[in-house]
Design a protein around this motif. Structure first.
Motif, PDB file in Angstrom:
ATOM      1  N   HIS A   1       0.504  -1.143  -0.103  1.00 19.04           N
ATOM      2  CA  HIS A   1      -0.183  -0.158   0.598  1.00 19.04           C
ATOM      3  C   HIS A   1       0.913   1.303   0.288  1.00 19.04           C
ATOM      4  CE1 HIS A   1      -2.331   3.563   1.486  1.00 19.04           C
ATOM      5  NE2 HIS A   1      -3.444   2.675   1.154  1.00 19.04           N
ATOM      6  N   ASP A   2       1.212   0.938   0.610  1.00 18.55           N
ATOM      7  CA  ASP A   2       3.015   2.419   0.569  1.00 18.55           C
ATOM      8  C   ASP A   2       3.322   2.436  -0.189  1.00 18.55           C
ATOM      9  OD1 ASP A   2       2.205   2.837   3.431  1.00 18.55           O
ATOM     10  OD2 ASP A   2       3.949   1.811   4.228  1.00 18.55           O
ATOM     11  N   THR A   3       4.188   1.219  -1.287  1.00 14.85           N
ATOM     12  CA  THR A   3       4.411   2.255  -2.818  1.00 14.85           C
ATOM     13  C   THR A   3       3.189   2.108  -4.038  1.00 14.85           C
ATOM     14  OG1 THR A   3       5.915  -0.320  -2.271  1.00 14.85           O
ATOM     15  CG2 THR A   3       5.642   0.305  -4.458  1.00 14.85           C
ATOM     16  N   GLY A   4       1.927   2.435  -3.435  1.00 18.04           N
ATOM     17  CA  GLY A   4       1.304   2.622  -4.206  1.00 18.04           C
ATOM     18  C   GLY A   4      -0.036   1.943  -4.589  1.00 18.04           C
ATOM     19  N   ALA A   5      -0.027   0.428  -4.173  1.00 14.86           N
ATOM     20  CA  ALA A   5      -0.708  -0.904  -4.347  1.00 14.86           C
ATOM     21  C   ALA A   5      -2.293  -0.117  -3.733  1.00 14.86           C
ATOM     22  CB  ALA A   5      -0.577  -1.743  -4.261  1.00 14.86           C
ATOM     23  N   ARG A   6      -3.439  -0.797  -4.865  1.00 13.47           N
ATOM     24  CA  ARG A   6      -4.549  -0.002  -4.167  1.00 13.47           C
ATOM     25  C   ARG A   6      -5.725  -1.564  -3.718  1.00 13.47           C
ATOM     26  NH1 ARG A   6      -1.805   2.975  -1.954  1.00 13.47           N
ATOM     27  NH2 ARG A   6      -1.927   4.703  -2.002  1.00 13.47           N
TER      28      ARG A   6
END
Lengths: 313, 313
Positions: A224-229
């Protein structure tokens, strides 16, 4: 009234990846009731069952009956796992909204699990996409063992990303990177997710983690912190791994929802309803389930002050 | 040969915070053997027992005998939990290297747990420091319920930090922020740890998390990312919370060590020896323990390729 858009999409896989490994037969009606209850809670995507060999996965041999019996909530995508064209045909006949095609990054694991080489699996995917789209169904393509294989060990990022590219070239609508046996770590997750997001937008990328070594939520957060949602999770943390008897299974839905709510991420899901539904799982599968929040309660479900303290003022 | 300095200090609390809640009596000799085995693995700090009322914590009523029986490995600090001056005197008589004084941020919890007001607890700490230092012992002071109280709910950062300041003013050598009942979340952890590191250097600050709601490792990582370097953990994830029957206890030592090694943090601890020792816990406490890595094995403990695949080339 307009529904608020969630910050994170949690996709429920207990009916498939959870029940798949269970030794006790779960009645078709009980599966349907579980899926209907999950629908009512409002998941955007529920993996309902898989159309694979009944000999290989007897616990899901009623996939067609389950699809026939469930209520279809508008806004929920009902997914079927398929390994090949035959499975895809059955899933489309059962009116699955989405086919989830699976191939392992590790060829050894793919042969052990699916009895196919990479070339055979990719040929299957090529055959699946057109009829799926013609029938109005989506195709999601999963890279299993993307974070490590129990036979081969670590999988090079390039190998995993090349498979993602092939999936996209073949017309997959969505991509899942799956940590099939819980070998991922957060540094690896951050790096691979960052690379994957160069190939596919976050709304088309799902991360599927197992908690086999206790790192499920750690890896979700790193992704999530890397951009996955988009994240798969299973109510109660159902699921498991044939190589780790006694180990936990998928990331637990209610534990993940609690984490999200605690850090201010909207899921669109009601934690207490999830906990209430999770309480019904041990009765279904015949054993305790690994989820923690259902045992501990929500963090701010406070306890009464002990009587002796209240007496003494 | 010079030992490499670890990147992260993992402090073992199973003999105290793990065994404290166990219903089954663990023989004194078994406790001593466990602690000696932990010493041999090389922990820098082991919480051995607590000197509290035997009526309140009958499972640790043999604290003095345990301290008398253990081997003292040079380089390991053997800690005793103490709530008050009486406990401190007994701990010093038992030659504890460090007294771990505990008071809850929540006054309600402190009264329920220690039967003391904040004023009474702080007066006890004031009495403890001088004799401890005179006897060559360190004093660590723990803020229990620092991330939330099961009676009062959330605790304001200012309240927690004011207690840290009082502890330091009173001469504490080390500070622990404890998530006694697993209510912490990673955003809160990052914020509170950042504030705490303004008051105390990382080598004097310990974070003590419970996995009650599955967030133990998530919170460790959040604290580490914020600069914390010392963490409590319990072998096998022993421990628990009287308010959450069936919930897991402390952060599991071997699961934390695995996480650290996977992301390249040196712990100075041998994961396989921890797993081997963890296997002995169910025999000691009479039930399965929640740790995951002991069940699943290290991520790169690979499995043999299935025979049918090897036959077919």
């Amino acid at each position: 009234m307009m529904a608020t858009r969630p910050d994170i999409l949690i996709q429920e896989v207990a009916p498939r990846d959870g029940l798949q490994i269970e030794a006790k037969w779960v009645e078709t009606d009980d599966k349907i009731r579980l899926i209907n209850s999950l629908s009512a809670i409002g998941f955007g995507r529920i993996e309902v069952s898989s159309f694979v060999s009944a000999a290989a996965v007897p616990s899901l041999r009623d996939a067609a009956d389950v699809f026939a019996g469930i209520e279809r909530r508008p806004g929920t995508i009902y997914t079927a796992l398929v390994p090949n064209r035959k499975g895809a045909e059955l899933a489309l006949a059962a009116r699955a909204d989405e086919l989830n095609f699976v191939m392992s990054a590790s060829e050894t694991h793919n042969r052990a699990n699916m009895n196919m080489t990479h070339a055979q699996s990719l040929a299957s995917l090529a055959e699946i996409v057109r009829p799926a789209h013609a029938g109005g169904a989506l195709v999601n393509a999963t890279v299993a063992t993307a974070f490590g294989c129990p036979f081969e060990g670590g999988q090079p990022f390039k190998k995993v990303l090349d498979i993602v590219k092939r999936y996209l070239d073949l017309g997959a609508d969505g991509i899942t990177l799956a940590d099939t046996t819980g070998m991922a770590n957060p540094n690896q997750v951050s790096q691979l997710v960052a690379e994957a997001l160069m190939l596919v937008t976050a709304d088309r990328l799902t991360l599927h983690f197992h908690n086999t070594r206790g790192l499920g939520l750690v890896n979700v957060l790193a992704a999530h912190d890397t951009g996955a949602r988009r994240f798969d999770a299973a109510l109660g943390g159902l699921g498991g791994c044939p190589f780790a008897p006694g180990a936990t299974g998928n990331v637990c839905t209610e534990d993940l929802v609690n984490l999200c709510h605690e850090i201010g991420l909207r899921t669109g899901l009601d934690l207490q309803r999830l906990i209430d539904l999770s309480f019904r799982l041990p009765g279904l599968v015949g054993h305790e389930v690994p989820g923690q929040v259902a045992k501990a309660g929500r963090p701010l479900d406070l306890h009464p002050i002990p009587e002796r303290l209240r007496r003494s003022g």
